[in-house]
Design a protein around this motif. Structure first.
Motif, short mmCIF file in Angstrom:
data_model
loop_
_atom_site.label_atom_id
_atom_site.label_comp_id
_atom_site.label_asym_id
_atom_site.label_seq_id
_atom_site.Cartn_x
_atom_site.Cartn_y
_atom_site.Cartn_z
N ALA A 81 8.42 4.30 2.77
CA ALA A 81 7.69 5.44 2.24
C ALA A 81 6.99 6.17 3.36
CB ALA A 81 6.67 4.98 1.21
N SER A 82 6.70 7.44 3.14
CA SER A 82 5.84 8.15 4.08
C SER A 82 4.40 7.85 3.66
CB SER A 82 6.14 9.65 4.06
OG SER A 82 5.89 10.17 2.79
N ARG A 83 3.44 8.43 4.36
CA ARG A 83 2.06 8.04 4.10
C ARG A 83 1.53 8.41 2.70
NH1 ARG A 83 -3.28 8.77 7.88
NH2 ARG A 83 -4.73 8.29 6.22
N PRO A 84 1.78 9.66 2.21
CA PRO A 84 1.15 10.01 0.93
C PRO A 84 1.42 9.02 -0.22
CG PRO A 84 2.06 11.97 1.96
CD PRO A 84 2.51 10.78 2.78
N PRO A 85 2.67 8.59 -0.44
CA PRO A 85 2.89 7.65 -1.55
C PRO A 85 2.12 6.34 -1.38
CG PRO A 85 4.99 8.52 -0.77
CD PRO A 85 3.95 8.95 0.22
N CYS A 86 1.90 5.92 -0.14
CA CYS A 86 1.15 4.69 0.10
C CYS A 86 -0.33 4.91 -0.20
CB CYS A 86 1.33 4.20 1.53
SG CYS A 86 3.04 3.77 1.91
N ASP A 87 -0.84 6.07 0.25
CA ASP A 87 -2.24 6.39 -0.02
C ASP A 87 -2.48 6.55 -1.51
OD1 ASP A 87 -2.78 6.30 2.62
OD2 ASP A 87 -3.00 8.47 2.92
N LEU A 88 -1.48 7.08 -2.23
CA LEU A 88 -1.63 7.33 -3.66
C LEU A 88 -1.32 6.09 -4.51
CD1 LEU A 88 0.09 10.83 -3.65
CD2 LEU A 88 -2.32 10.41 -4.19
N GLY A 89 -0.88 5.03 -3.85
CA GLY A 89 -0.60 3.79 -4.57
C GLY A 89 0.75 3.76 -5.27
N TRP A 90 1.63 4.71 -4.94
CA TRP A 90 2.97 4.68 -5.56
C TRP A 90 3.83 3.60 -4.91
CZ3 TRP A 90 4.41 10.57 -4.87
CH2 TRP A 90 3.45 11.35 -5.55
#
Lengths: 331, 264
Positions: free
Chosen positions: A243-252
């Protein structure tokens, strides 16, 4: 007694089933080239408890000698004891260079070893270059925007090699090397860190580092459901999910699946970027991939600038169709 | 608790990096510098420990004059004081000579725990903390995603990532170096009163003479690694662009991946 004075020492790591890690065989390839440049031999080192079989197996990969440190106190990696054992081996072998895989274990151990040996260390090395007898070690710096070639002002050279930077050495039927057991003296009282518990993550899918194929999702994937679809495609391809960063930050997606500057740096044969726009920080983590596929509905997305195959389309339609097409050829 | 945080100022990862004409470094003009993102986790964790147990948080940083800004940022977040290793002799250091200088600055200080990022995002070496721990003869725990300091301040329990997708829960006796990974916490922003207060907090500047080290031990002279050259990575070129109906695209892509790229 080890006789290969002045050689390249290759640290061999095994997994929990005592199988040799692919990265260690990649180190053999680089190690042999390095040994040739330095005019010495190659010594593979295996440390652990009950690793005799792995040591025997290691004799099939073209190294000149295999050093075996088999000690009951070395069951699991423990910094004080492993560093102590390693330094004792170095005293015996007196290597001119030490190569390790860029694994979490080596990253933990290598700086202490290098400092204790009063020498330098190149971590995350992606190329061992020999030209005109001079050896230099290349690693990416500044978010992989720059490559830095280093030479050493001291010996031994200590280097941790990034996964998949080299081809793995091939197994040969004949085993030319012998196994030399090395006795080490370990002081259990030196232990200041104690492992209370090892927690194995439930997700048993292939891990990112070392994966041959990675299917990776970005903000464009829209949510955790999207990642479930990517997982299905990944399963078909025996691929890991990134994953790129946003999905990890968003908990996806779990934090450890993050590829990029502040996540894993990967170099698979094939990287499929789905709904990823291609921010510099993400590209820093995956631009060494052999082939890159980008699936994105925005034809202007940055990721297309580095993709070998750019698919302009909605991932919601392309990914299921891709799954079909892959199943078709797998029949 | 006497809490130390090793912090480095680095170029913002968004900044465009240009290699100097000699190929030995980067052009520093016009670069925006920030606190190393992993060190932000370390500062935050230090402040949390202080809030729970009391004590002081000291920021230790090596860098040119401009690094003061990053130290002030940490002070504005709530740290108490700074130690700034600043001297031309420290320039051009590798991890080895950096660890030497940091150790010299830290040895006279009293400390129960040292925190720092797991790596700095400029050179991505990820080695100073363990080298520093070796020099200070203390233990270290790398890539920590959770930390609990015991009530007596004599030990801590840390979770760290290990090979094979597993985590280890480790009890470590203090003092120790804790190398912080993303996920440990959410770093706070400096508040306006925090920024005002930071201006009055002390920063102890340590030059070569004060460090007690010789010029041969630090900076470029003390480095064990020499930069042969900096160069640009091979550029990837944009390849084939596929457009059309999803099924068509999928069939075309699979064919290319199989026959041309030999990737599946």
């Amino acid at each position: 007694m080890v006789s290969s004075e002045g050689s390249v020492l290759i640290v061999t790591e095994v997994d929990k089933n005592q199988e040799i890690l692919p990265i260690s065989l990649e180190c053999v390839t680089a190690g042999k080239r390095l040994a040739e440049a330095l005019g010495g031999g190659t010594v593979a080192l295996i440390m652990g408890a009950g690793v005799g079989e792995a040591a025997k197996e290691m004799t099939h990969y073209g190294v000149d000698e295999v050093c075996l440190v088999d000690h009951p106190d070395l069951t699991a990696y423990q910094p004080e004891l492993y560093v102590a054992a390693f330094l004792q081996v170095c005293e015996r072998v007196n290597p001119r260079a030490i190569l390790m895989g860029d694994t979490l274990t080596s990253i933990d151990m290598a700086p202490r070893v290098a400092f204790a040996l009063n020498t330098g260390l190149v971590t995350d090395c992606v190329a061992v270059e020999v030209s005109d007898g001079e050896v230099s070690f290349v690693k990416p710096v500044y978010s992989s925007n720059v490559m830095a070639a280093y030479t050493f002002a001291s010996e031994p050279y200590v280097v941790t090699l990034r996964s998949r930077a080299e081809e793995a050495a091939e197994r040969q039927e004949t085993a030319d090397a012998g196994v030399t057991p090395v006795d080490v003296k370990l002081d259990a009282a030196s232990v200041r860190t104690e492992v209370l518990q090892r927690v194995v993550e439930e997700d048993a899918g292939p891990k990112l580092t070392g994966a041959d194929i990675i299917v990776s999702g970005g903000r464009g994937v829209g949510g955790p459901e999207g990642f479930e679809q990517l997982k299905e495609l990944a399963d078909l391809l025996h691929a890991a999910v990134g994953a790129s960063r946003p999905p990890c930050d968003l908990g996806w997606a779990p934090p450890k699946s993050q590829v990029g500057q502040t996540g894993e740096k990967v170099a698979p044969s094939l990287y499929i970027a789905v709904g990823i726009s291609g921010a510099t920080q993400h590209i820093a983590g995956m631009q060494s991939s052999k082939k890159i596929v980008a699936i994105n509905k925005d034809p202007k997305a940055n990721i297309f600038k580095i993709a070998d195959y750019g698919v302009i389309g909605r991932w919601e339609e392309v990914v299921p169709a891709l799954r079909e097409a892959v199943s078709e050829i797998r029949k | 608790m006497d809490i130390l945080v090793c912090m480095k100022q680095v170029p913002d990862t968004e900044t465009k990096i240009v290699i100097n004409p000699e190929g030995t470094g980067i052009v520093t003009d016009g670069i925006k510098y920030v606190m190393n993102p992993y060190d932000e986790f370390a500062v935050e964790e230090a402040l949390k420990i202080k809030e729970k147990m009391g004590g002081t948080v000291t920021i230790v940083s090596m860098g040119p004059q401009r690094a003061t800004e990053a130290i002030r940022t940490a002070l504005a977040m709530g740290a108490d004081k700074g130690v700034h290793l600043c001297d031309d002799a420290f320039e051009g250091a590798d991890s080895y000579s950096t660890a030497k200088a940091l150790a010299a600055a830290i040895k006279p200080l009293s400390y129960d725990i040292i925190l720092g990022g797991k790596q700095a995002v400029d050179h991505d070496n990820a080695q100073v903390y363990a080298a520093l721990a070796e020099l200070l003869d203390i233990s270290h725990v790398s890539i920590v995603t959770q930390l609990d300091v015991a009530e007596d301040g004599k030990s801590a329990v840390a979770q760290r990532e290990v090979e094979g997708g597993a985590r280890e829960v480790i009890e470590v006796s203090l003092p120790a170096f804790i190398a912080c990974q993303k996920g440990l916490n959410e770093p706070r922003y400096a508040s306006l009163p925090g920024i005002m207060k930071a201006k009055k907090k002390p920063i102890d500047v340590i030059d070569l003479a004060k460090s007690g080290l010789s010029a041969d031990e630090v900076g470029e002279k003390g480095a064990k690694l020499k930069i042969r050259k900096f160069f640009l990575p091979p550029e990837r070129e944009a390849g084939k662009i596929l457009e059309g109906e999803p099924e068509e695209l999928a069939t075309q892509l699979v064919k290319l991946l199989r026959e041309e790229a030999k990737a599946i």
